[in-house]
Design an enzyme around this catalytic site. Structure first.
Site, PDB file in Angstrom:
ATOM      1  N   ASN A  24       0.815  -1.225   0.000  1.00 41.65           N
ATOM      2  CA  ASN A  24       0.000   0.000   0.000  1.00 41.65           C
ATOM      3  C   ASN A  24       0.844   1.270   0.000  1.00 41.65           C
ATOM      4  O   ASN A  24       0.346   2.344   0.344  1.00 41.65           O
ATOM      5  CB  ASN A  24      -0.921   0.004   1.224  1.00 41.65           C
ATOM      6  CG  ASN A  24      -1.900  -1.154   1.211  1.00 41.65           C
ATOM      7  OD1 ASN A  24      -2.439  -1.496   0.162  1.00 41.65           O
ATOM      8  ND2 ASN A  24      -2.124  -1.761   2.359  1.00 41.65           N
ATOM      9  N   HIS A 110     -13.929  -2.565   7.260  1.00 44.46           N
ATOM     10  CA  HIS A 110     -12.741  -3.240   7.769  1.00 44.46           C
ATOM     11  C   HIS A 110     -13.017  -3.911   9.115  1.00 44.46           C
ATOM     12  O   HIS A 110     -13.846  -3.457   9.907  1.00 44.46           O
ATOM     13  CB  HIS A 110     -11.606  -2.219   7.929  1.00 44.46           C
ATOM     14  CG  HIS A 110     -10.266  -2.824   8.142  1.00 44.46           C
ATOM     15  ND1 HIS A 110      -9.745  -3.060   9.390  1.00 44.46           N
ATOM     16  CD2 HIS A 110      -9.335  -3.250   7.247  1.00 44.46           C
ATOM     17  CE1 HIS A 110      -8.537  -3.591   9.268  1.00 44.46           C
ATOM     18  NE2 HIS A 110      -8.260  -3.725   7.990  1.00 44.46           N
ATOM     19  N   GLU A 156     -16.082   3.646   4.531  1.00 46.77           N
ATOM     20  CA  GLU A 156     -14.706   3.947   4.136  1.00 46.77           C
ATOM     21  C   GLU A 156     -14.730   4.758   2.857  1.00 46.77           C
ATOM     22  O   GLU A 156     -15.660   4.640   2.055  1.00 46.77           O
ATOM     23  CB  GLU A 156     -13.912   2.652   3.923  1.00 46.77           C
ATOM     24  CG  GLU A 156     -13.904   1.726   5.126  1.00 46.77           C
ATOM     25  CD  GLU A 156     -13.156   0.426   4.884  1.00 46.77           C
ATOM     26  OE1 GLU A 156     -12.232   0.425   4.027  1.00 46.77           O
ATOM     27  OE2 GLU A 156     -13.484  -0.578   5.535  1.00 46.77           O
ATOM     28  N   SER A 160     -10.468  -1.348   0.700  1.00 49.84           N
ATOM     29  CA  SER A 160      -9.145  -1.866   0.368  1.00 49.84           C
ATOM     30  C   SER A 160      -9.150  -3.122  -0.481  1.00 49.84           C
ATOM     31  O   SER A 160      -8.165  -3.401  -1.165  1.00 49.84           O
ATOM     32  CB  SER A 160      -8.364  -2.142   1.657  1.00 49.84           C
ATOM     33  OG  SER A 160      -9.011  -3.124   2.442  1.00 49.84           O
ATOM     34  N   ASP A 185     -13.541   6.098   7.430  1.00 47.37           N
ATOM     35  CA  ASP A 185     -12.175   5.573   7.425  1.00 47.37           C
ATOM     36  C   ASP A 185     -11.520   5.959   6.093  1.00 47.37           C
ATOM     37  O   ASP A 185     -11.897   5.460   5.040  1.00 47.37           O
ATOM     38  CB  ASP A 185     -12.217   4.055   7.589  1.00 47.37           C
ATOM     39  CG  ASP A 185     -10.844   3.431   7.726  1.00 47.37           C
ATOM     40  OD1 ASP A 185      -9.857   4.037   7.262  1.00 47.37           O
ATOM     41  OD2 ASP A 185     -10.744   2.323   8.275  1.00 47.37           O
ATOM     42  N   HIS A 188      -7.061   4.349   3.080  1.00 43.15           N
ATOM     43  CA  HIS A 188      -6.516   4.078   1.748  1.00 43.15           C
ATOM     44  C   HIS A 188      -6.686   5.253   0.785  1.00 43.15           C
ATOM     45  O   HIS A 188      -6.138   5.200  -0.326  1.00 43.15           O
ATOM     46  CB  HIS A 188      -7.171   2.829   1.165  1.00 43.15           C
ATOM     47  CG  HIS A 188      -6.765   1.573   1.849  1.00 43.15           C
ATOM     48  ND1 HIS A 188      -5.662   0.836   1.485  1.00 43.15           N
ATOM     49  CD2 HIS A 188      -7.295   0.924   2.915  1.00 43.15           C
ATOM     50  CE1 HIS A 188      -5.534  -0.212   2.281  1.00 43.15           C
ATOM     51  NE2 HIS A 188      -6.515  -0.183   3.155  1.00 43.15           N
ATOM     52  N   LYS A 222       0.398   3.757   4.720  1.00 46.24           N
ATOM     53  CA  LYS A 222       0.037   3.525   3.321  1.00 46.24           C
ATOM     54  C   LYS A 222       0.653   4.640   2.465  1.00 46.24           C
ATOM     55  O   LYS A 222       1.851   4.636   2.249  1.00 46.24           O
ATOM     56  CB  LYS A 222      -1.474   3.418   3.210  1.00 46.24           C
ATOM     57  CG  LYS A 222      -1.992   2.212   4.022  1.00 46.24           C
ATOM     58  CD  LYS A 222      -3.473   2.101   4.042  1.00 46.24           C
ATOM     59  CE  LYS A 222      -3.910   0.820   4.742  1.00 46.24           C
ATOM     60  NZ  LYS A 222      -3.495   0.715   6.160  1.00 46.24           N
TER      61      LYS A 222
END
Length: 369
Positions: A24, A110, A156, A160, A185, A188, A222
Site C-alpha cells: 500500500n 474493515h 470507508e 481496500s 475511514d 486508503h 500507506k
C-alpha cells in the site's frame, strides 16, 4: 475455506527480485530520502521508541507538530495520533457509540471497525455496499422505531479489497438529515483521493452549510510511507478521546521516528501532490486490463482487484505472476465473500515504465472462464 498462509517470496527470500504490485505504499514514499532522513534524525535525538503513553512521558515535540500540521491540512479542529489504524478505529467507534446505540455499517467495512462495534456494545445492522438507498431505509426505520437513540454510520472512502468508494458528500448529507454521526475511514484514500490528496471527506466538517463527518480515521502506513495512525475531528469529540479513550490513553505513544517520517511525508504531499498522476495511471491500467478480456476493476483509485472467483484459480494466478517476477497476492475468504477470490493489484507512483506490459504478458488469458 482454505487456511491462511504468509507469502513466501518477498518476505522469506528477499534475494528474489520481485516487482511490488501488492503493498500500500501508493506514492512510493517509504524510501523517500526526506522520510528516511527525518526518521534517522528522530531516532538519534529521541530514541527508537517513545517509552510510555502520551499522558505519562511518551509525548514528544514531533507528536504535537504532526497533530497540528495534520489538523490544518485536513481542515479539522484537532488530531490525535495512535500507534496503529486498528487502535484508531477501536477508539473512534467507542467514542461515538455505546450499548444504547445502533450502528449502521457498510457490509464490507474493515475488521477493525467491526471490532470497535463489538467493544462498544452497540447493536449492529449492515447495509449493502455503497448503497445509499439501502442505508436510507435503515435510517428511516431506526428513527421510526426509536426516535431518540444514538445512530452511528460506518463507511470507508476507499475500500481496500474492492477498490470502490461511496459518494461521500451525499452519504454525509443523508446521515445529517437523520441525525446520525458518520465515521469515515480514509486509510486508503489519504494522499491519493480528494483535493491535494486530503481524502474524500475533505471539507465536510459542518462549515459553510456542509454536512458533517464526526470523525475521520487515517493511517501513515500507506500513502504516507511511514507507520501509525490518527483520528481527526471537532474539539468536543477529540477532547473526549483525550480524556476517556482507553485505546489512546493506555498504549505506548507512536514511535518518534515514525511520527517524524509522517511529518516529512505530509511536507512532500503539500509541496507536490502525486495523487492525480497515480489516478491517471490507474485509469490506463483498468482500460488495458479490460481490453485484455479481464473484468474491469471497479473504482478509480490505485487498488485494482482482478476478480477470479475460484480460490484455486486465484492462487494459481498469484504463482504465475511470481514466476514472472511480479508480486501480487490472492485475496480469498474470509477476507472477501465466498466465490469472489481475487488478485489484488496495487499501483505505486514509482513503478517503472513497462510495468503494465509485464503484467499483461504474465497474466495471459483470463483463467477459469
Amino acid at each position: 475455506m482454505e487456511a491462511a498462509s504468509l507469502p513466501t517470496s518477498a518476505a522469506a527470500n528477499p534475494a528474489v527480485p520481485l516487482l511490488d504490485l501488492a503493498s500500500n505504499d501508493y506514492l512510493g514514499l517509504s524510501r523517500h530520502p526526506s522520510l528516511v532522513a527525518a526518521a534517522q534524525a528522530a531516532a538519534e535525538a529521541e530514541g527508537v521508541g517513545a517509552g510510555a503513553s502520551r499522558l505519562v512521558s511518551g509525548s514528544r515535540p514531533v507528536h504535537a507538530q504532526l497533530e497540528t500540521a495534520l489538523a490544518s491540512w485536513l481542515g479539522r479542529d484537532r488530531v490525535l495520533l495512535f500507534p496503529s489504524g486498528f487502535q484508531a478505529n477501536l477508539a473512534a467507534v467507542t467514542a461515538l457509540a455505546d450499548r444504547h446505540s445502533l450502528v449502521l455499517a457498510d457490509r464490507l467495512i474493515h475488521h477493525s471497525l467491526l471490532s470497535g462495534v463489538r467493544a462498544s456494545g452497540a447493536r449492529l445492522q449492515r447495509f449493502a455496499h455503497n448503497d445509499l438507498a439501502a442505508l436510507e431505509q435503515r435510517l428511516q426505520a431506526a428513527r421510526r422505531d426509536r426516535p431518540h437513540q444514538r445512530l452511528l454510520v460506518l463507511s470507508e472512502s476507499l475500500f481496500s479489497m474492492q477498490g470502490t468508494s461511496p459518494e461521500v458528500g451525499p452519504l454525509a448529507a443523508l446521515c445529517a438529515s437523520h441525525g446520525a454521526a458518520l465515521l469515515l475511514d480514509e486509510a486508503h484514500a489519504l494522499g491519493v483521493l480528494g483535493p491535494g490528496g486530503r481524502g474524500l471527506g475533505y471539507g465536510l466538517n459542518g462549515e459553510g452549510g456542509q454536512a458533517e463527518i464526526a470523525l475521520i480515521s487515517g493511517t501513515f502506513g500507506k500513502a504516507f510511507g511511514s507507520g501509525g495512525a490518527f483520528l481527526a475531528g471537532g474539539n468536543l469529540v477529540m477532547e473526549w478521546l483525550l480524556q476517556c479513550s482507553g485505546p489512546f490513553r493506555y498504549t505506548t505513544a507512536l514511535a518518534p521516528p515514525l511520527a517524524a517520517a509522517a511529518l516529512a511525508a505530509l511536507a512532500c504531499l503539500q509541496a507536490a501532490p502525486r495523487g492525480v498522476q497515480l489516478l491517471q495511471r490507474a485509469a490506463r491500467w483498468r482500460t488495458a486490463l479490460e481490453a485484455a478480456g479481464w473484468p474491469r476493476p471497479p473504482g478509480t483509485g490505485p487498488i485494482l482487484p482482478l476478480l477470479v472467483g475460484d480460490d484455486g484459480c486465484a492462487l494459481a494466478l498469484q504463482q504465475r505472476l511470481e514466476d514472472a517476477g511480479l508480486l501480487s497476492v490472492a485475496i480469498r475468504p474470509p477476507t472477501v465473500p465466498e466465490g469472489t477470490a481475487r488478485l489484488r493489484l496495487v499501483l505505486r507512483h514509482d513503478l517503472p515504465e513497462g510495468s503494465l506490459e509485464r503484467l499483461l504478458t504474465a497474466l495471459g488469458d483470463p483463467p477459469c472462464r
